[in-house]
Design a protein around this motif. Structure first.
Motif, PDB file in Angstrom:
ATOM      1  N   ALA A 207      19.003  -3.687  -0.221  1.00 35.05           N
ATOM      2  CA  ALA A 207      18.312  -2.466   0.202  1.00 35.05           C
ATOM      3  C   ALA A 207      17.806  -1.675  -1.002  1.00 35.05           C
ATOM      4  CB  ALA A 207      19.245  -1.612   1.060  1.00 35.05           C
ATOM      5  N   LEU A 210      14.724  -3.257  -2.240  1.00 36.04           N
ATOM      6  CA  LEU A 210      13.588  -2.951  -1.361  1.00 36.04           C
ATOM      7  C   LEU A 210      13.030  -1.564  -1.664  1.00 36.04           C
ATOM      8  CD1 LEU A 210      14.878  -4.412   2.048  1.00 36.04           C
ATOM      9  CD2 LEU A 210      13.090  -5.378   0.566  1.00 36.04           C
ATOM     10  N   ALA A 214       9.218  -0.783  -2.745  1.00 39.45           N
ATOM     11  CA  ALA A 214       8.392   0.176  -2.011  1.00 39.45           C
ATOM     12  C   ALA A 214       7.611   1.072  -2.950  1.00 39.45           C
ATOM     13  CB  ALA A 214       9.273   1.020  -1.083  1.00 39.45           C
ATOM     14  N   ALA A 225       6.059   3.802   2.861  1.00 39.22           N
ATOM     15  CA  ALA A 225       6.964   2.688   2.572  1.00 39.22           C
ATOM     16  C   ALA A 225       8.251   3.163   1.899  1.00 39.22           C
ATOM     17  CB  ALA A 225       6.249   1.662   1.686  1.00 39.22           C
ATOM     18  N   LEU A 228      10.718   4.799   4.314  1.00 41.63           N
ATOM     19  CA  LEU A 228      11.301   3.767   5.173  1.00 41.63           C
ATOM     20  C   LEU A 228      12.370   2.977   4.423  1.00 41.63           C
ATOM     21  CD1 LEU A 228      11.355   2.082   7.790  1.00 41.63           C
ATOM     22  CD2 LEU A 228       9.618   0.614   6.759  1.00 41.63           C
ATOM     23  N   ALA A 229      12.093   2.649   3.155  1.00 36.38           N
ATOM     24  CA  ALA A 229      13.073   1.897   2.367  1.00 36.38           C
ATOM     25  C   ALA A 229      14.337   2.720   2.135  1.00 36.38           C
ATOM     26  CB  ALA A 229      12.450   1.474   1.034  1.00 36.38           C
ATOM     27  N   THR A 232      16.310   2.669   5.191  1.00 38.13           N
ATOM     28  CA  THR A 232      16.975   1.366   5.304  1.00 38.13           C
ATOM     29  C   THR A 232      18.271   1.365   4.507  1.00 38.13           C
ATOM     30  OG1 THR A 232      14.869   0.214   5.603  1.00 38.13           O
ATOM     31  CG2 THR A 232      16.726  -1.106   4.828  1.00 38.13           C
ATOM     32  N   HIS A 250      13.443  -5.620   9.106  1.00 42.21           N
ATOM     33  CA  HIS A 250      12.390  -4.673   9.488  1.00 42.21           C
ATOM     34  C   HIS A 250      11.692  -4.124   8.249  1.00 42.21           C
ATOM     35  CE1 HIS A 250      11.549  -0.460  11.485  1.00 42.21           C
ATOM     36  NE2 HIS A 250      10.467  -0.993  10.942  1.00 42.21           N
ATOM     37  N   CYS A 251      12.483  -3.693   7.280  1.00 39.53           N
ATOM     38  CA  CYS A 251      11.920  -3.109   6.064  1.00 39.53           C
ATOM     39  C   CYS A 251      11.163  -4.152   5.252  1.00 39.53           C
ATOM     40  CB  CYS A 251      13.041  -2.491   5.227  1.00 39.53           C
ATOM     41  SG  CYS A 251      12.463  -1.650   3.741  1.00 39.53           S
ATOM     42  N   TYR A 254       7.827  -4.862   6.856  1.00 38.56           N
ATOM     43  CA  TYR A 254       6.911  -3.724   6.684  1.00 38.56           C
ATOM     44  C   TYR A 254       6.337  -3.710   5.267  1.00 38.56           C
ATOM     45  CZ  TYR A 254       5.085   1.043   6.761  1.00 38.56           C
ATOM     46  OH  TYR A 254       4.245   2.136   6.686  1.00 38.56           O
TER      47      TYR A 254
END
Length: 280
Positions: A207, A210, A214, A225, A228-229, A232, A250-251, A254
């Protein structure tokens, strides 16, 4: 010797005995140490004086990257050999031999390991003979008397095994995930994510990576983005595995589908270079 079950005192005793042998016979001793990375870098110094004098030949085996796990002084006195993964053809032969041995040892009726099955086991063993043999062992142990080994039985055996990889493979896989996101390949991103989770990687580590992607790769291309990250990461902290796997997926999807912009990343990199050049 094995660094898992023996300590530096055991190694020193063995090397001292080798020294006595050398003085009597003028012959050196080969010291093979399995899982050498289990000795920390300070403990590894025990080999240095003996290697300097040439009283032993040291062979160390490790599943980790020696550049990370062995100290520089020891590495400078050794030669590193990389043992590559076995080919699928080699694994097919090993699988079929393992099946024959199993039949003899346990007295099973002839099973007839088919070519399709042996190739399937070889393809999912990732070049590792130990994994392939373990799958054969588990599958054949689950057979009843006179039963034939079928592909479904092998698949059930695979569900009872898990992917294990070391530090080097860990960095290779996160790099592959990052490149998949950067290349806008959502399917590949999901594949590498699944490989990491199956191998036991920390979902919080994934995570955090990610979050970096982003900002570094999507950046100004899609400013949604990054939030959202971050969500997450927080969700993974809150619920953990196995439930957080779909959140990570999901992340990842995206980010892979999002438009990419490295404008801010490159601009800040240039700014840091300017500041570094101005430093006294």
């Amino acid at each position: 010797m094995s660094a898992v079950t023996q300590n530096t005192a055991d190694v020193k005793k063995a090397i001292d005995e080798a020294g006595n042998f050398s003085r009597l016979t003028k012959r050196r001793t080969i010291v093979f140490l399995d899982e050498i990375h289990r000795f920390n870098k300070a403990q590894q110094d025990i080999f240095l004086p003996y290697l300097e004098r040439g009283s032993i030949v040291l062979i160390g085996a490790t599943t980790e990257n020696p550049s990370f796990k062995l100290n520089g002084a020891l590495l400078s006195r050794c030669r590193v050999f990389h043992l590559s993964a076995l080919s699928e053809a080699d694994l097919v032969k090993i699988v079929e031999q393992a099946a024959q041995v199993k039949q003899v040892d346990l007295g099973h009726a002839p099973v007839g390991l088919g070519t399709d099955i042996s190739r399937y086991i070889a393809s999912v063993s990732d070049g590792d003979a130990r994994v392939a043999i373990n799958v054969v062992d588990l599958a054949m142990n689950s057979l009843g008397s006179g039963e034939r080994l079928e592909l479904e039985c092998v698949r059930r055996a695979l569900q009872r095994t898990h992917v294990v990889y070391g530090a080097e493979e860990h960095y290779d896989l996160i790099s592959a995930l990052h490149k998949s996101v950067r290349g806008s390949d959502a399917n590949a991103a999901l594949y590498w994510l699944a490989r990491m989770l199956q191998g036991g990687d920390d979902p919080l580590y994934i995570a955090r990576r990610l979050v970096r992607m982003a900002s570094e790769d999507i950046g100004l291309g899609d400013s949604h983005a990054l939030p959202l990250a971050m969500s997450t990461l927080q969700a993974c902290q809150a619920i953990g595995l196995p439930e957080c796997d779909t959140i990570l997926a999901h992340c990842a999807v995206y980010l892979a589908r999002a438009p990419k912009s490295v404008e801010s990343y490159k601009a800040f990199k240039a700014a840091k270079a300017v500041v570094a050049s101005e430093a006294p």
